[in-house]
Motif scaffolding. Structure first.
Motif, short mmCIF file in Angstrom:
data_model
loop_
_atom_site.label_atom_id
_atom_site.label_comp_id
_atom_site.label_asym_id
_atom_site.label_seq_id
_atom_site.Cartn_x
_atom_site.Cartn_y
_atom_site.Cartn_z
N GLY A 1 0.82 -1.20 0.00
CA GLY A 1 0.00 0.00 0.00
C GLY A 1 0.86 1.25 0.00
O GLY A 1 0.55 2.24 -0.67
N MET A 2 1.96 1.21 0.75
CA MET A 2 2.92 2.31 0.70
C MET A 2 3.57 2.39 -0.68
O MET A 2 3.77 3.48 -1.22
CB MET A 2 3.98 2.14 1.78
N SER A 3 3.86 1.23 -1.26
CA SER A 3 4.45 1.20 -2.60
C SER A 3 3.54 1.89 -3.61
O SER A 3 4.01 2.65 -4.47
CB SER A 3 4.71 -0.24 -3.04
N LEU A 4 2.25 1.63 -3.53
CA LEU A 4 1.30 2.26 -4.44
C LEU A 4 1.33 3.78 -4.28
O LEU A 4 1.34 4.52 -5.27
CB LEU A 4 -0.11 1.73 -4.19
N ALA A 5 1.37 4.25 -3.04
CA ALA A 5 1.42 5.70 -2.80
C ALA A 5 2.72 6.30 -3.35
O ALA A 5 2.70 7.38 -3.95
CB ALA A 5 1.31 5.98 -1.30
N LEU A 6 3.83 5.60 -3.18
CA LEU A 6 5.11 6.10 -3.67
C LEU A 6 5.13 6.22 -5.18
O LEU A 6 5.80 7.09 -5.74
CB LEU A 6 6.25 5.17 -3.23
N ALA A 7 4.40 5.35 -5.87
CA ALA A 7 4.40 5.33 -7.33
C ALA A 7 3.58 6.46 -7.93
O ALA A 7 3.67 6.71 -9.15
CB ALA A 7 3.87 3.98 -7.84
N CYS A 8 2.80 7.15 -7.13
CA CYS A 8 2.00 8.27 -7.62
C CYS A 8 2.89 9.52 -7.74
O CYS A 8 3.98 9.59 -7.17
CB CYS A 8 0.82 8.53 -6.70
N ASP A 9 2.41 10.51 -8.46
CA ASP A 9 3.19 11.73 -8.67
C ASP A 9 3.21 12.63 -7.45
O ASP A 9 4.19 13.33 -7.20
CB ASP A 9 2.61 12.52 -9.86
#
Length: 257
Positions: free
Chosen positions: A109-117
């Protein structure tokens, strides 16, 4: 259209809400696929000029649903089959993507947030590199994005110790752009997203491309990319509108064209 995701377009912004609140929006195969599909829909929709990814209930996303994890599971194949296509779809999106982190963002879930701009967070939000606590390596692109955002040494610290990072500390580290009060959370996220949605969308897409390329290019190749990108941007209607508005001493009205 979706079972584990809520999808809505308002004021040129596509809102993708992970909708498994009873499981803290933990990932399942279906959720991975529906996020990928929702991002693709928003990318193709000419009326959409910005995306928001958020979570229903009190969490953003707690990572993989451990109820589906078995002793003989090949975690590498799970990543190749489920997570990699989702993250690559997100990477291909040339519109600005905001992670609206309403609660805990842990593990993938943190990974998904990191992948956003961009990442904006509620005052109750937190980030947790939870992988180390179950003897795993941060995955789903986590260690690709994290050092680019906060540097190698701090990324190593977060990944190895796996400590909870509250919203205010995440902002200090540079993980988060803004921290909003719960009292005006929805309004603040909408205002942030709509600000981006009213900017020159094609120029933002080129900025995204060039930032990614800058990590892998020598100066000569990058300067050529500069020239190509500026040629494209210079032919857009938004560029013409920006120049005209400057000459007329008024605020430009960009249309993403």
């Amino acid at each position: 259209m979706f079972e584990t995701v809520l999808y809505e377009v308002r004021n040129q912004v596509a809102y993708i809400t992970l909708n498994r609140p009873d499981k803290l929006n933990a990932f399942t195969e279906q959720l991975n696929k529906e996020i990928q599909s929702a991002i693709k829909s928003a990318s193709r929709d000419k009326e959409v000029r910005a995306l928001v990814i958020t979570g229903a209930g009190r969490a953003f996303c707690s990572g993989e649903d451990l109820a589906g994890v078995s002793d003989d599971m090949d975690h590498g194949e799970v990543l190749r089959k489920r997570y990699n296509p989702m993250l690559l779809e997100l990477d291909r999106c040339e519109k600005p993507v905001i992670a609206a982190v309403n609660g805990v963002a842990a593990g993938a879930g943190m990974s998904l947030a990191l992948a956003c701009d961009f990442r904006v967070a509620s005052e109750k939000a937190s980030f947790v590199e939870a992988f180390i606590h179950v003897g795993l390596v941060p995955d789903a692109g986590n260690l690709y994005y994290l050092p680019r955002l906060i540097g190698h040494a701090k990324a190593m610290e977060l990944a190895v110790f796996g400590e909870k990072i509250p919203a205010d500390k995440a902002k200090d580290l540079g993980l988060v752009t803004e921290v909003y009060s719960l009292d005006n959370w929805n309004e603040s996220v909408a205002a942030f997203a709509e600000r981006l949605a009213n900017m020159p969308t094609k120029a933002i897409g080129l900025i995204k491309r060039n930032l990614k390329a800058s990590w892998h290019s020598n100066l000569e190749d990058y300067l050529e990319r500069d020239a190509q990108s500026q040629r494209i941007a210079g032919q857009t209607a938004d560029h013409k509108e920006g120049v005209q508005a400057f000459m007329e001493k008024r605020k430009p009205v960009f249309k993403g064209e």
